[in-house]
Design an enzyme around this catalytic site. Sequence first.
Site, short mmCIF file in Angstrom:
data_model
loop_
_atom_site.label_atom_id
_atom_site.label_comp_id
_atom_site.label_asym_id
_atom_site.label_seq_id
_atom_site.Cartn_x
_atom_site.Cartn_y
_atom_site.Cartn_z
N TYR A 57 -1.32 -9.01 -5.01
CA TYR A 57 -1.19 -8.99 -6.47
C TYR A 57 -1.59 -10.27 -7.17
CZ TYR A 57 1.52 -4.88 -5.20
OH TYR A 57 1.92 -3.68 -4.66
N SER A 132 8.42 -4.60 -2.33
CA SER A 132 7.43 -3.54 -2.28
C SER A 132 6.38 -3.82 -1.22
CB SER A 132 6.82 -3.36 -3.67
OG SER A 132 6.06 -2.18 -3.75
N TYR A 133 5.10 -3.90 -1.58
CA TYR A 133 4.05 -4.21 -0.61
C TYR A 133 4.39 -5.49 0.15
CZ TYR A 133 -0.86 -4.23 1.00
OH TYR A 133 -2.01 -4.19 1.74
N TRP A 174 -1.14 2.43 -9.80
CA TRP A 174 -1.19 1.32 -8.86
C TRP A 174 -2.60 1.14 -8.32
CZ3 TRP A 174 -2.41 0.52 -3.72
CH2 TRP A 174 -1.98 -0.69 -3.15
N ASP A 260 15.49 3.29 -6.45
CA ASP A 260 14.20 2.88 -5.93
C ASP A 260 13.51 4.08 -5.27
OD1 ASP A 260 12.11 1.09 -5.12
OD2 ASP A 260 12.94 1.15 -3.10
N HIS A 293 12.58 0.46 -8.76
CA HIS A 293 11.67 -0.35 -7.97
C HIS A 293 11.36 -1.69 -8.62
CE1 HIS A 293 9.05 -0.65 -4.52
NE2 HIS A 293 8.05 -1.04 -5.28
#
Length: 577
Positions: A57, A132-133, A174, A260, A293
């Site tokens: 990101y 997350s990622y 996304w 989430d 999330h």
Amino acid sequence: MTQSSEARSRAQAEDLPDVRIDFDVETPMRDGVILRSDIYRPAGPEPVPALLTRGPYDKRVSHRSHMGLDIRAATARGYAVVVQDVRGRFASDGEFIPTPTQQVEGPDGYDTIEWIASQPWCSGAVGMYGASYLSLTQLIAASERPPSLRAIVPEKTGYPARGALLLDSILIMWTAGQARDWLEKAMQRQAAGEKEAAILREVMMNPQAAVRHLPLNDMPLMNIGGLSTFQETITRLQTQGRPDIAAIDIPVLIVSGWYDMGTTDTAEIYATLLERAAGPGHEANIIFGPWDHGNSSYALGEVYFGPFASNQLAEIPGLYLDFYDRHLKGDTTKPAPGARYFLMGANEWRSTPTWPPAHHDTAMYLQSGGAANGSHGDGRLGPEPAPGGMPADRYRYDPHDPAPSFGGRYFDMGGSRAGPYDQRRVEERDDVLVYTSEVLDAPLEITGSVRLKVFVSCSTPDTDLVLKLCDVSPDGLSHNVVDEFFRCRWRDGFDKTRLFEPGEVYEFDIDMGPIAHLFQPGRRLRLQVTSSAFPHYDRNMNTGHPIGVDATGLVAEVSLFHDAERLSRLILPVVNP
């Protein structure tokens, strides 16, 4: 460090006067690809432990975790912070694969960790953080067992696809967001241009229009950023790159939210960590808050949980640093967090050595006279099994008129609303079965995983089951508490596609995921059963064909049985019944 990097270090140091900042520091991977990091560390000469986060990101803006761990707090406590762009993203070289895989992130994470530990400014101890990622890159790296990695804090983690596509949030918004970096690099080498840029602009301006494109495989976005067909995307998400959680041999602190998108998978990851052999290196901790999330505040959806529901007033950032002190600095005065969870309904934090706390599985049985369609129907939840001869409930699921995804465990990015919302707009539909309990005369606390055992037949080769447990107030307001999605063709695993035989009745035991909620006296429990939550999940076209190929679907006639021989029932983890 280059001259321009030195200049930026001096400029940024005005905001962090006791911190040295090095930009675009190069780390070679074992295959020769260069990954680049920004490194923030105390200005003093003493070596310090390091905290690493790795993501796609843009490291210039992704150094802060969702829960509030920031550079100033970490460096003031005596840590270096390393923020790295993963392979193929922004400043790092190589080719980016849109999902984190063991084959790529395992070696890259291992090499980065050991490179950091070898630097003169590092004490040799490395931890990781990120949501997350960035949580998945932690789990993948930890499963490789790099010697210098001492502890990780994966936030909002897991693989939540459940055999479906998280359509408007991940596969649309996304993906479009990630494609911007791809587009910039492709335009520089004249491999893309205004046509691709226009597609991204249109998708990001109106993702709710993009999700309605059929067939999905022909969506213009599928030609941008290296996406494959939707069926291949699901296969990669579900069967490739998932780390061996049991191989992780360091302490872990998992942080998640009741709303989430990956809460069920998070609980499964934690349970696997608990099953490891006992020992300080196998410490497993977990925190569940009333968050989705991206949100970690005191309110979500239509519900205010009180000021101490926020991560800041719950002192989650300080708990992180105490956890790192314990395992990266050897400060044994800092206790292990254990399991902390927010009890919704009571709006207070609770603690227990491990999740879940002691509870008693209690069944509530689905009952009706065969007309449980909508909140105006006759569906009931009762403490006793249904009498013999009770007729089945039936509904028609039309993929061209799906029930909406409004309120739930969603990724609030493409338009579907995550969190607790009034469900009456969903419960009025005839394609939603609704089962409601009697009014409670005493508090009912459920803390643990909710399950639904249900008997179903279907007229088409495939369909989905979408389940929600709601809290209904005396005035009729119905707020979703916990929900789950189940794609029936993969009931035996994602590598075993099994379609329905028309007329055959199937028994499903569905884990709806963990929750901690107090139903107050005067309220009622309500269960929804339907076959869609669109557009957060892609609509099942019911044909049994590979996902993404159908422009037209089949209408499914779904029957739910709850007679004396087929006791469909909700299993609640009741505390102090």
